[in-house]
Design a protein around this motif. Structure first.
Motif, mmCIF file in Angstrom:
data_model
loop_
_atom_site.group_PDB
_atom_site.id
_atom_site.type_symbol
_atom_site.label_atom_id
_atom_site.label_comp_id
_atom_site.label_asym_id
_atom_site.label_seq_id
_atom_site.Cartn_x
_atom_site.Cartn_y
_atom_site.Cartn_z
ATOM 1 N N SER A 96 1.798 -0.818 -6.957
ATOM 2 C CA SER A 96 0.514 -1.386 -7.385
ATOM 3 C C SER A 96 0.716 -2.408 -8.504
ATOM 4 O O SER A 96 -0.062 -3.335 -8.660
ATOM 5 N N ARG A 97 1.810 -2.229 -9.263
ATOM 6 C CA ARG A 97 2.165 -3.227 -10.289
ATOM 7 C C ARG A 97 3.637 -3.533 -10.148
ATOM 8 O O ARG A 97 4.434 -2.643 -9.874
ATOM 9 N N SER A 98 4.009 -4.787 -10.358
ATOM 10 C CA SER A 98 5.421 -5.129 -10.296
ATOM 11 C C SER A 98 5.668 -6.436 -11.028
ATOM 12 O O SER A 98 4.863 -7.360 -10.946
ATOM 13 N N GLN A 103 4.495 -6.991 -4.000
ATOM 14 C CA GLN A 103 3.154 -6.482 -3.672
ATOM 15 C C GLN A 103 2.679 -7.032 -2.329
ATOM 16 O O GLN A 103 1.487 -7.117 -2.058
ATOM 17 N N CYS A 104 3.651 -7.404 -1.513
ATOM 18 C CA CYS A 104 3.385 -7.935 -0.176
ATOM 19 C C CYS A 104 4.212 -7.163 0.843
ATOM 20 O O CYS A 104 5.108 -6.408 0.491
ATOM 21 N N VAL A 105 3.883 -7.401 2.101
ATOM 22 C CA VAL A 105 4.642 -6.839 3.218
ATOM 23 C C VAL A 105 5.280 -8.011 3.959
ATOM 24 O O VAL A 105 4.656 -9.057 4.120
ATOM 25 N N LYS A 106 6.521 -7.833 4.377
ATOM 26 C CA LYS A 106 7.204 -8.897 5.132
ATOM 27 C C LYS A 106 7.149 -8.557 6.620
ATOM 28 O O LYS A 106 7.424 -7.423 7.017
ATOM 29 N N LEU A 107 6.777 -9.527 7.424
ATOM 30 C CA LEU A 107 6.786 -9.375 8.883
ATOM 31 C C LEU A 107 7.845 -10.317 9.421
ATOM 32 O O LEU A 107 7.792 -11.523 9.197
ATOM 33 N N GLU A 108 8.833 -9.745 10.099
ATOM 34 C CA GLU A 108 9.966 -10.543 10.587
ATOM 35 C C GLU A 108 10.018 -10.484 12.109
ATOM 36 O O GLU A 108 9.807 -9.419 12.695
ATOM 37 N N LEU A 162 12.088 -1.358 -4.398
ATOM 38 C CA LEU A 162 13.483 -1.371 -4.846
ATOM 39 C C LEU A 162 14.093 0.032 -4.989
ATOM 40 O O LEU A 162 15.301 0.178 -5.032
ATOM 41 N N GLU A 163 13.248 1.076 -5.041
ATOM 42 C CA GLU A 163 13.748 2.460 -5.043
ATOM 43 C C GLU A 163 13.681 3.029 -3.619
ATOM 44 O O GLU A 163 14.532 3.790 -3.198
ATOM 45 N N VAL A 164 12.606 2.653 -2.937
ATOM 46 C CA VAL A 164 12.344 3.114 -1.572
ATOM 47 C C VAL A 164 12.049 1.883 -0.729
ATOM 48 O O VAL A 164 11.374 0.968 -1.196
ATOM 49 N N GLY A 165 12.545 1.881 0.500
ATOM 50 C CA GLY A 165 12.243 0.768 1.405
ATOM 51 C C GLY A 165 11.906 1.311 2.782
ATOM 52 O O GLY A 165 12.361 2.392 3.154
ATOM 53 N N VAL A 166 11.104 0.582 3.527
ATOM 54 C CA VAL A 166 10.754 1.027 4.884
ATOM 55 C C VAL A 166 10.728 -0.167 5.829
ATOM 56 O O VAL A 166 10.324 -1.269 5.444
ATOM 57 N N ARG A 167 11.191 0.063 7.039
ATOM 58 C CA ARG A 167 11.115 -0.929 8.120
ATOM 59 C C ARG A 167 10.500 -0.231 9.330
ATOM 60 O O ARG A 167 10.947 0.857 9.697
ATOM 61 N N ILE A 168 9.495 -0.821 9.929
ATOM 62 C CA ILE A 168 8.912 -0.250 11.152
ATOM 63 C C ILE A 168 8.813 -1.340 12.213
ATOM 64 O O ILE A 168 8.225 -2.403 11.960
#
Length: 384
Positions: free
Chosen positions: A31-33, A39-44, A57-63
């Motif tokens: 929520s803060r950075s 504070q965005c999501v990347k779509l690749e 940076l502590e946790v990452g997710v890819r779906i």
């Protein structure tokens, strides 16, 4: 047709297919950075595969998501709050996204939004699952391991590494593998284990794998295909988990986990009674009607063919609930926090049974099931 300018890209996405995955990925976004792009999501888009990703940076997710097509490979940065609201509030079946260096247009049949452009190159790398050595177990089993231990962790504690779930992999001489999950806050402890398979040459003699509670919640949420398997690749300081179309990266909690085996009592002379979950949970909720935040203690008295639950608070009065149990010996009473007992009962099937083991009012109570679950609750002091 010629591309209008460099960095130009067109995507089409099915709104409802993107929404579910976007909401899961969004749970990681801070929520803060100090880095606003986080504070965005990347779509690749690579080939025919579209992947949503996020990290703090502590946790990452890819779906990997279905229902997204583009006119070529590329990536786009989507502000989590605004784009999430567009997906949630909109009613267009399909959205067209046009990316230019001066902005992003999101357009439906009846809607149009202009969003600022951000450079995808500035988004940090989100680790992918490349390992060929990992632990593997059924998704349904892993979901139970998480569900039955996560609630017992303590995010407030600075003591030990109580803010995470310990995962311990053991390989027996027979070659069979067992994965054990443990959560504790120092006043209660939950342990669940189940069979796993070791694929490749996994390093199991490293330090403890303590996965932060937040990462465990994310893994739980990302496990959608419960017919499938979960793969876990442990490393020295982090862990990668692949479940269906989702990959989760998490740093591990540093610090020492309590010696949990010593916390599980092994007694030969304690009382053991088999109890059905549903009736016990119902009686507990009734007895707790008079409990308060200050006084969460409920007295559990076993004896004479019944279990009697008593609650007492000075401001709300008293309760006494009774139901039959298969024990008619001498009475043994222990006082416990009703929320702790309720947390255990609520993750079990109401029709199932468990064994409750108690020795006296000063010793911990032990609850066990036949499928590898053990739960220890420290007694409350009785002011008699």
């Amino acid at each position: 047709p010629e591309k209008e300018e460099v960095g130009f890209m067109k995507l089409t996405c099915e709104r409802d297919k993107l929404l579910g995955a976007f909401q899961t990925v969004a749970t990681v976004v801070p929520s803060r950075s100090p880095k606003p792009i986080l504070q965005c999501v990347k779509l690749e888009i690579k080939g025919s595969v579209a992947t949503l990703m996020a990290t703090d940076l502590e946790v990452g997710v890819r779906i990997e998501v279905e229902g997204v097509s583009a006119d070529g490979d590329g990536a786009i940065i989507l502000p989590v709050q605004i784009f999430g609201n567009i997906l949630r509030e909109g009613n267009d079946e399909k959205l067209k996204i046009t990316v230019k260096s001066n902005g992003i247009t999101v357009q439906g049949d009846h809607s149009k939004y202009e969003l600022p452009y951000q450079d995808p190159e500035e988004y940090p790398e989100v680790a992918d699952f490349q390992d060929d050595a990992y632990l593997q177990l059924p998704a349904l089993l892993f979901k139970e391991l998480v569900r039955r231990t996560l609630f017992a962790t303590d995010n407030e504690s600075s003591r030990y590494a109580l803010g995470g779930v310990l995962l311990e992999a053991e390989v027996k001489k027979s070659g069979e593998g067992v994965l054990v999950a443990v959560g504790t806050d120092g006043r209660r402890l939950a342990k669940m284990s189940g069979p796993m398979e070791v694929v490749g040459d996994v390093e199991l003699s490293g330090g403890p794998m303590i996965v932060p509670a937040k990462s465990m919640q994310l893994i739980d949420r990302a496990m959608l295909d419960l017919e499938g398997v979960v793969q876990i690749a442990p490393h020295a300081n982090d862990i990668l988990v692949r479940a269906g179309s989702a990959t989760i990266y998490s740093r591990l909690v540093e610090g020492r986990f309590p010696k949990w085996r010593e916390a599980i009592p092994s007694r030969s002379d304690a009382l053991q009674v088999d109890v059905t979950v549903g009736p016990m949970y119902s009686a507990l909720r009734q007895a707790a009607i008079v409990a308060s935040d200050e006084s969460r203690g409920i007295e559990f008295s076993f004896g004479g063919g019944s279990l009697v639950l008593k609650g007492t608070t000075s401001e709300a009065g008293q309760s006494r609930i009774e139901f039959p149990i298969p024990y008619d010996g001498e009475e043994i009473t222990v006082s416990m926090n009703h929320r702790y007992v309720g947390d255990f009962l609520k993750v079990l099937d109401p029709e199932s049974t468990f064994t409750v083991e108690i020795q006296n009012s000063e010793s911990p109570a032990l609850f066990t099931t036949s499928d590898g679950y053990a739960y220890v609750v420290m007694p409350l002091a009785t002011n008699r």
